[in-house]
Design a protein around this motif. Sequence first.
Motif, PDB file in Angstrom:
ATOM      1  N   ALA A 142       0.821  -1.209   0.000  1.00 31.00           N
ATOM      2  CA  ALA A 142       0.000   0.000   0.000  1.00 31.00           C
ATOM      3  C   ALA A 142       0.854   1.258   0.000  1.00 31.00           C
ATOM      4  CB  ALA A 142      -0.931  -0.001   1.212  1.00 31.00           C
ATOM      5  N   MET A 143       1.877   1.275   0.833  1.00 30.28           N
ATOM      6  CA  MET A 143       2.771   2.439   0.896  1.00 30.28           C
ATOM      7  C   MET A 143       3.405   2.704  -0.454  1.00 30.28           C
ATOM      8  SD  MET A 143       6.248   2.807   3.112  1.00 30.28           S
ATOM      9  CE  MET A 143       7.348   4.194   2.857  1.00 30.28           C
ATOM     10  N   SER A 144       3.850   1.655  -1.110  1.00 26.01           N
ATOM     11  CA  SER A 144       4.466   1.780  -2.432  1.00 26.01           C
ATOM     12  C   SER A 144       3.464   2.306  -3.445  1.00 26.01           C
ATOM     13  CB  SER A 144       5.010   0.426  -2.885  1.00 26.01           C
ATOM     14  OG  SER A 144       5.410   0.464  -4.235  1.00 26.01           O
ATOM     15  N   GLY A 145       2.256   1.759  -3.442  1.00 28.84           N
ATOM     16  CA  GLY A 145       1.242   2.223  -4.376  1.00 28.84           C
ATOM     17  C   GLY A 145       0.963   3.697  -4.221  1.00 28.84           C
ATOM     18  N   GLU A 178      -8.062   0.859  10.211  1.00 33.00           N
ATOM     19  CA  GLU A 178      -7.484   2.012  10.901  1.00 33.00           C
ATOM     20  C   GLU A 178      -5.981   2.091  10.671  1.00 33.00           C
ATOM     21  OE1 GLU A 178     -11.120   0.540  13.115  1.00 33.00           O
ATOM     22  OE2 GLU A 178      -9.263  -0.388  12.402  1.00 33.00           O
ATOM     23  N   LEU A 179      -5.307   0.947  10.657  1.00 38.77           N
ATOM     24  CA  LEU A 179      -3.873   0.922  10.414  1.00 38.77           C
ATOM     25  C   LEU A 179      -3.557   1.468   9.024  1.00 38.77           C
ATOM     26  CD1 LEU A 179      -0.989   0.155  11.175  1.00 38.77           C
ATOM     27  CD2 LEU A 179      -1.523  -2.217  10.588  1.00 38.77           C
ATOM     28  N   TYR A 180      -4.360   1.094   8.050  1.00 35.07           N
ATOM     29  CA  TYR A 180      -4.130   1.590   6.697  1.00 35.07           C
ATOM     30  C   TYR A 180      -4.526   3.058   6.556  1.00 35.07           C
ATOM     31  CZ  TYR A 180      -2.559  -2.814   4.823  1.00 35.07           C
ATOM     32  OH  TYR A 180      -1.809  -3.926   4.561  1.00 35.07           O
ATOM     33  N   ALA A 181      -5.515   3.511   7.314  1.00 31.39           N
ATOM     34  CA  ALA A 181      -5.837   4.936   7.307  1.00 31.39           C
ATOM     35  C   ALA A 181      -4.648   5.741   7.824  1.00 31.39           C
ATOM     36  CB  ALA A 181      -7.073   5.200   8.156  1.00 31.39           C
ATOM     37  N   ASP A 182      -3.944   5.184   8.808  1.00 30.26           N
ATOM     38  CA  ASP A 182      -2.743   5.854   9.315  1.00 30.26           C
ATOM     39  C   ASP A 182      -1.636   5.879   8.256  1.00 30.26           C
ATOM     40  OD1 ASP A 182      -3.975   6.319  11.732  1.00 30.26           O
ATOM     41  OD2 ASP A 182      -3.048   4.609  12.749  1.00 30.26           O
ATOM     42  N   ILE A 183      -1.529   4.815   7.443  1.00 31.61           N
ATOM     43  CA  ILE A 183      -0.550   4.808   6.356  1.00 31.61           C
ATOM     44  C   ILE A 183      -0.886   5.883   5.331  1.00 31.61           C
ATOM     45  CG2 ILE A 183       0.344   3.463   4.409  1.00 31.61           C
ATOM     46  CD1 ILE A 183       0.061   0.962   6.153  1.00 31.61           C
ATOM     47  N   VAL A 184      -2.170   5.980   4.966  1.00 28.66           N
ATOM     48  CA  VAL A 184      -2.599   7.002   4.012  1.00 28.66           C
ATOM     49  C   VAL A 184      -2.264   8.390   4.549  1.00 28.66           C
ATOM     50  CG1 VAL A 184      -4.599   8.077   2.912  1.00 28.66           C
ATOM     51  CG2 VAL A 184      -4.406   5.581   2.973  1.00 28.66           C
ATOM     52  N   ASP A 215       3.952  13.188   4.063  1.00 31.56           N
ATOM     53  CA  ASP A 215       5.354  12.936   3.740  1.00 31.56           C
ATOM     54  C   ASP A 215       6.143  12.406   4.935  1.00 31.56           C
ATOM     55  OD1 ASP A 215       7.266  12.791   1.735  1.00 31.56           O
ATOM     56  OD2 ASP A 215       8.148  14.725   2.246  1.00 31.56           O
ATOM     57  N   ARG A 216       5.462  11.663   5.800  1.00 27.24           N
ATOM     58  CA  ARG A 216       6.127  11.012   6.936  1.00 27.24           C
ATOM     59  C   ARG A 216       6.484   9.578   6.518  1.00 27.24           C
ATOM     60  NH1 ARG A 216       2.818  10.029  10.703  1.00 27.24           N
ATOM     61  NH2 ARG A 216       0.845  10.879   9.907  1.00 27.24           N
ATOM     62  N   ILE A 217       7.503   9.477   5.698  1.00 32.43           N
ATOM     63  CA  ILE A 217       7.830   8.205   5.059  1.00 32.43           C
ATOM     64  C   ILE A 217       8.235   7.151   6.091  1.00 32.43           C
ATOM     65  CG2 ILE A 217       9.287   7.080   3.348  1.00 32.43           C
ATOM     66  CD1 ILE A 217       7.274   9.129   2.234  1.00 32.43           C
ATOM     67  N   ALA A 218       9.050   7.522   7.059  1.00 31.50           N
ATOM     68  CA  ALA A 218       9.498   6.552   8.064  1.00 31.50           C
ATOM     69  C   ALA A 218       8.315   6.012   8.863  1.00 31.50           C
ATOM     70  CB  ALA A 218      10.530   7.187   8.993  1.00 31.50           C
ATOM     71  N   ASP A 219       7.377   6.888   9.196  1.00 34.19           N
ATOM     72  CA  ASP A 219       6.191   6.438   9.926  1.00 34.19           C
ATOM     73  C   ASP A 219       5.360   5.491   9.066  1.00 34.19           C
ATOM     74  OD1 ASP A 219       6.933   8.023  12.053  1.00 34.19           O
ATOM     75  OD2 ASP A 219       5.535   9.646  11.586  1.00 34.19           O
ATOM     76  N   ALA A 220       5.202   5.848   7.794  1.00 35.68           N
ATOM     77  CA  ALA A 220       4.430   4.995   6.890  1.00 35.68           C
ATOM     78  C   ALA A 220       5.061   3.612   6.767  1.00 35.68           C
ATOM     79  CB  ALA A 220       4.310   5.648   5.526  1.00 35.68           C
ATOM     80  N   LYS A 221       6.385   3.572   6.664  1.00 38.97           N
ATOM     81  CA  LYS A 221       7.067   2.275   6.540  1.00 38.97           C
ATOM     82  C   LYS A 221       6.889   1.436   7.800  1.00 38.97           C
ATOM     83  CE  LYS A 221      11.412  -0.045   5.518  1.00 38.97           C
ATOM     84  NZ  LYS A 221      11.203  -1.018   6.619  1.00 38.97           N
ATOM     85  N   ALA A 222       6.992   2.075   8.953  1.00 37.51           N
ATOM     86  CA  ALA A 222       6.813   1.335  10.201  1.00 37.51           C
ATOM     87  C   ALA A 222       5.403   0.747  10.288  1.00 37.51           C
ATOM     88  CB  ALA A 222       7.090   2.250  11.389  1.00 37.51           C
TER      89      ALA A 222
END
Length: 309
Positions: free
Chosen positions: A196-199, A217-223, A229-236
């Motif tokens: 998802a992060m990559s997409g 909810e976890l994926y809403a946080d990734i979105v 632009d919090r890439i490190a957070d998205a990856k975690a």
Amino acid sequence: MAKFAIHDFKGVIPALVTPFDLDGSLNEGLLRGITASLVARGVDGLYLTGSTGEGFMMSPEERMRAVETVCAEVAGRIPVMVHVGAISTYQTVALARQAEAAGADAISSVPPIYWPFTPDQVANYYADVTASTSLPMVVYKIALAGEIGFELLARLAAMPGIEGVKYTAPTHFEIGRIKTEIGPDFRVFSGADEMAMSGLAFGADGLIGSFYNIIPELYADIVAAMAEDRIADAKALQDKANAIIFFTLKQYPMSAVKRIMAWQGADAGYCRKPFDNYETPEAEAALKDAYRAFRDAHGLAEIGFLPDL
């Protein structure tokens, strides 16, 4: 008449499971329950009767009943997209027209499967189905149903009414190419939950997938992290989602997803055979023990994954 336009489909869109009883009967009561639960959890839309929804395991009449049930429960609160794919154009058109009548906001389809249809035949299929309703069509690209290469996708995108693609493939560089060469208004929905992060990084407008039934909810946080632009957070966050995905894939995956939904308070029933199920209390208890140990080993209760299991 559709309430939402294609640009209203964004964010986290579960590919909704379809609840069946152990005898294989469609359970409309449970379907209403899981729909209400996901709406309450804040999902951004729903995708019905696709691969996750076991659409190809259902009769056309059952698919129509499922669509009517979900659309009635949603009642226009969030956008609904219906997968209407079938081998024959005749059957797909019937499903598409019923989806529109039921209140869906968009339709989607895999290309016709089983026979090796030519690109012209595939293009004609999409043209006929799209012309049968006023709803936008989202092409479903997934290797299980036959490859849709970039050239064919570009050809389809030029047809009136075809306004997006559900992109379930690991070649995410092509998402960027779609946005550049086909155009930024052509909607792309990333369909690989573990990517998802990559997409999103390559320009996807939203996410459609199986695991959004249990961890939306976890994926809403990734979105949100990617938008900020919090890439490190998205990856975690993606790493935590992937741990859940990879562990679940070692089980009976779709049956496990449905049992997790039940543990979360929204029973999603069982899968249709030949899929396997956790049919006995002992089998489900063993599955629950396995998830409890997995959750604790990975510290996932802190992000809300099965905290009360």
